[in-house]
Design an enzyme around this catalytic site. Structure first.
Site, PDB file in Angstrom:
ATOM      1  N   ALA A  13       0.806  -1.219   0.000  1.00  0.00           N
ATOM      2  CA  ALA A  13       0.000   0.000   0.000  1.00  0.00           C
ATOM      3  C   ALA A  13       0.839   1.269   0.000  1.00  0.00           C
ATOM      4  O   ALA A  13       0.299   2.358  -0.217  1.00  0.00           O
ATOM      5  CB  ALA A  13      -0.934   0.001   1.216  1.00  0.00           C
ATOM      6  N   SER A  14       2.154   1.159   0.219  1.00  0.00           N
ATOM      7  CA  SER A  14       3.000   2.353   0.213  1.00  0.00           C
ATOM      8  C   SER A  14       4.200   2.240  -0.719  1.00  0.00           C
ATOM      9  O   SER A  14       4.822   3.251  -1.044  1.00  0.00           O
ATOM     10  CB  SER A  14       3.489   2.678   1.632  1.00  0.00           C
ATOM     11  OG  SER A  14       4.221   1.595   2.172  1.00  0.00           O
ATOM     12  N   ARG A  17       7.984  -3.412  -5.239  1.00  0.00           N
ATOM     13  CA  ARG A  17       9.335  -3.882  -5.518  1.00  0.00           C
ATOM     14  C   ARG A  17       9.299  -4.983  -6.564  1.00  0.00           C
ATOM     15  O   ARG A  17       8.305  -5.723  -6.665  1.00  0.00           O
ATOM     16  CB  ARG A  17      10.028  -4.387  -4.251  1.00  0.00           C
ATOM     17  CG  ARG A  17       9.335  -5.540  -3.568  1.00  0.00           C
ATOM     18  CD  ARG A  17       9.549  -5.572  -2.079  1.00  0.00           C
ATOM     19  NE  ARG A  17       9.104  -4.377  -1.415  1.00  0.00           N
ATOM     20  CZ  ARG A  17       7.850  -4.124  -1.089  1.00  0.00           C
ATOM     21  NH1 ARG A  17       6.892  -4.996  -1.413  1.00  0.00           N
ATOM     22  NH2 ARG A  17       7.511  -3.019  -0.490  1.00  0.00           N
ATOM     23  N   ASP A 239      -1.004 -10.397  -1.273  1.00  0.00           N
ATOM     24  CA  ASP A 239       0.318 -10.432  -0.645  1.00  0.00           C
ATOM     25  C   ASP A 239       0.340 -11.235   0.651  1.00  0.00           C
ATOM     26  O   ASP A 239       1.331 -11.908   0.958  1.00  0.00           O
ATOM     27  CB  ASP A 239       0.858  -9.012  -0.414  1.00  0.00           C
ATOM     28  CG  ASP A 239      -0.118  -8.088   0.305  1.00  0.00           C
ATOM     29  OD1 ASP A 239      -1.139  -8.551   0.819  1.00  0.00           O
ATOM     30  OD2 ASP A 239       0.170  -6.864   0.337  1.00  0.00           O
TER      31      ASP A 239
END
Length: 470
Positions: A13-14, A17, A239
Site C-alpha cells: 500500500a505504500s 518492488r 500479498d
C-alpha cells in the site's frame, strides 16, 4: 535441475518492488532489482491509486532486468487486497482504481446492511463486513456512477488487472477475490450478494482460479529477447496469501507492514457467532484453503507520523525512530483499530487529541509517539492471539512474524513479552518469496511438500524468546 529465474512484483500500500528469484538445487535466492513508491493521489476529495504509474514502474523494472540478459521463466504480481478496476468492451481501463481508505463510500455502507445484515454477509462469505470491503466500494460506485452498469464489461482485482495488461488475458485469482466479500464459502461468486445488491451479473462470469499459467508476456513495449516465452502466472495474488507460504506450520502468523495481518491456517471457513463478534475474517490461501485472520491497523500509524515530521522539515529513518522509542518511558497505549487512526490525517495531532480527550497527558517527544504505536501494536497482538485461540480451540506457543515490521526489534521484543509466545521472524520479503514459491508450484517445478525444505535452505530466521524478554 537447471537454474530457473522468476520475477515477483510485490506491491504494497505504500511501495512496490521487483524481485528476481533464482531457483536452483532446492534453494531460492532473492535479488531486489527495482523499488518504487506507491503514492495514492487525491483529486476532488477522492483518493485514487496511480495505476498507470504503477504499471509503468512494472515495465521500467522489466526493462532494467532485460539489460542483464537474464532469461526469465515466469512473472507474477501480488498486491494488497479489496481494490479493483473496471474494463470496458475494448479492454480499456474505465477509471482509476479507488483507494480503500476513501471516506466517500461510507455514506452508502448502511444501505447495504439494510438489504443484508452484517451477520448474513459474514455467514455467506466468511468475510467480516467493513467499510474497506469491495462490496461497499462497488455499491458506492454504482450509486455515484450509474453509467458503469452498462459501460463496464469486467471487474478485475488489482493483481489480475496488472496481469491482464501484461498478457491481454483475464483471470480472477482466488486468494485476492476472497478479500472482496463477493465469494461464498464454496469459493464461488455469491449469487445471493450479487442479486440482492443488484450488481451486474456479467461482471462476475469468470471462474475462480487457485494457481494458473495465464499466458505469456505480450506487452509490445516488453519485446526484449529475455521475455520470449516468459509465462505470466496468477497464484498468490494477495500479498498475505503469498507470505503465508513462508510461515511455519502450527504457528500463529503475523504479516507486519502497513497493515498487520494476524491469523492461523484452517481447513474450512469459521463463521460461528464468536468469530463474528470478534470481527475475524476468513480469506483464501494459495492452495485453496482458508486463513482465519484479524486485519489490524499496523505500521500505517507510524508511517503517517513519519510523513507529518517530514512535512515539517525533519526526516527520520525507521532505525532512528526505534532508537528514540527505546529511550522513551511513555507506556500508555491507544486502540490502533479505532477509526480515527485509520484514515489519512495529521496523525501527530490525532494521537495528541486522543489523550487530551481522555484527560491524560499526551506523548511529547518523537520517541514517546513512536513508543505509543509500538506498545499499542504489541498489546493488540496479545488480544488478537487470545481471540484466535478461543475460536479455533487450540493453543499456540509461537508466532511467526514476516514482513518489514521484523526490522523493528523493539516491536518483536515487546510482542514476545506481552503475548508470552516465542517469536520467529523472517524473511522481510515474505510476500516476494511466497510469490516465487507459488510460481514454482504453477510450473510443476515443486510440490507444496517441498516448501519447508526450500525455506530452510534459503532463509535465515531470528528468534525472540519470551523468557528473555521478561
Amino acid at each position: 535441475m537447471n537454474k530457473t529465474n522468476h520475477i515477483a512484483f510485490d506491491l504494497g500500500a505504500s511501495s512496490g518492488r521487483m524481485v528476481l528469484g533464482e531457483f536452483h538445487k532446492n534453494t531460492i535466492q532473492l535479488n531486489e532489482i527495482y523499488r518504487f513508491a506507491n503514492t495514492p493521489v487525491e483529486m476532488n476529495g477522492i483518493l485514487y491509486w496511480d495505476f498507470p504509474k504503477l504499471y509503468q514502474e512494472i515495465k521500467n523494472g522489466m526493462k532494467i532486468l532485460a539489460k542483464e540478459n537474464v532469461h526469465v521463466d515466469s512473472v507474477s504480481v501480488d498486491t494488497w487486497g479489496v481494490d479493483y478496476g473496471y474494463l470496458d468492451e475494448n479492454g480499456d481501463l474505465l477509471m482509476l482504481p479507488r483507494n480503500y481508505r476513501n471516506e466517500q463510500k461510507e455514506k452508502y455502507e448502511n444501505e447495504i446492511y439494510k438489504l443484508l445484515s452484517k451477520r448474513e454477509l459474514f455467514e455467506e462469505t466468511g468475510v467480516y463486513p467493513t467499510t474497506i470491503n469491495s462490496i461497499v466500494q462497488i455499491y458506492a460506485d454504482l450509486k455515484r456512477y450509474p453509467w458503469l452498469r452498462d459501460a463496464a464489461v469486467t471487474i478485475l482485482f488489482m493483481p489480475d488487472l496488472f496481469s491482464y495488461f501484461l498478457t491481454k488475458e483475464k483471470a480472477t485469482n482466488y486468494s485476492i477475490a476472497s478479500t472482496s466479500g463477493l465469494l461464498n464459502k464454496d469459493h464461488e461468486w455469491s449469487r445471493k450478494i450479487i442479486d440482492t445488491l443488484n450488481f451486474p451479473k456479467h461482471w462476475f462470469k469468470q471462474e475462480i482460479e487457485n494457481v494458473k499459467i495465464l499466458g505469456e508476456v505480450k506487452n509490445s513495449k516488453l519485446n526484449e529477447e529475455v521475455y520470449k516465452n516468459t509465462k505470466v502466472i496468477t497464484s498468490a495474488g494477495h500479498d498475505t496469501a503469498a507470505s503465508l507460504l513462508v510461515t511455519r506450520e502450527n504457528s500463529v502468523f503475523l504479516s507486519c507492514g502497513t497493515w498487520s495481518i494476524m491469523g492461523v491456517k484452517i481447513q474450512e471457513p469459521i463463521t460461528k457467532k464468536k468469530a463474528f463478534e470478534l470481527e475475524l475474517t476468513n480469506e483464501g490461501t494459495v492452495d485453496g484453503k482458508t486463513k482465519l485472520i484479524k486485519n489490524i491497523n499496523g505500521l500505517w500509524i507510524l508511517q503517517e507520523l513519519q510523513r507529518h515530521w517530514a512535512e515539517n522539515g525533519v526526516m527520520y529513518s525507521h532505525e532512528k525512530l526505534v532508537e528514540k522509542a527505546k529511550r522513551s518511558s511513555f507506556n500508555e497505549t491507544i486502540d490502533v483499530d479505532k477509526k480515527e487512526f485509520m484514515n489519512k490525517c495529521n496523525m501527530h495531532k490525532t494521537i495528541e487529541n486522543h489523550f487530551i480527550e481522555q484527560d491524560k497527558i499526551p506523548p511529547s517527544s518523537v520517541g514517546d509517539f513512536v513508543r505509543v504505536v509500538i506498545n499499542s501494536l504489541a498489546e493488540k497482538y496479545k488480544e488478537v492471539i487470545t481471540n484466535l485461540e478461543n475460536v479455533v480451540q487450540k493453543q499456540f506457543s509461537n508466532i511467526h512474524i514476516v514482513g518489514g515490521g521484523i526490522q523493528n526489534e523493539l516491536l518483536c521484543e515487546l510482542t514476545a513479552q506481552k503475548t508470552q509466545r516465542d517469536i520467529l521472524t523472517g524473511p522481510i520479503e515474505a510476500s516476494s518469496f511466497g510469490n516465487i514459491l507459488s510460481q514454482l508450484i504453477a510450473l510443476n517445478l515443486i510440490e507444496y511438500t517441498d516448501i519447508p525444505n526450500i525455506i530452510s535452505n534459503s532463509i535465515e530466521m531470528k528468534q525472540f524468546n519470551k523468557i528473555e524478554m521478561l
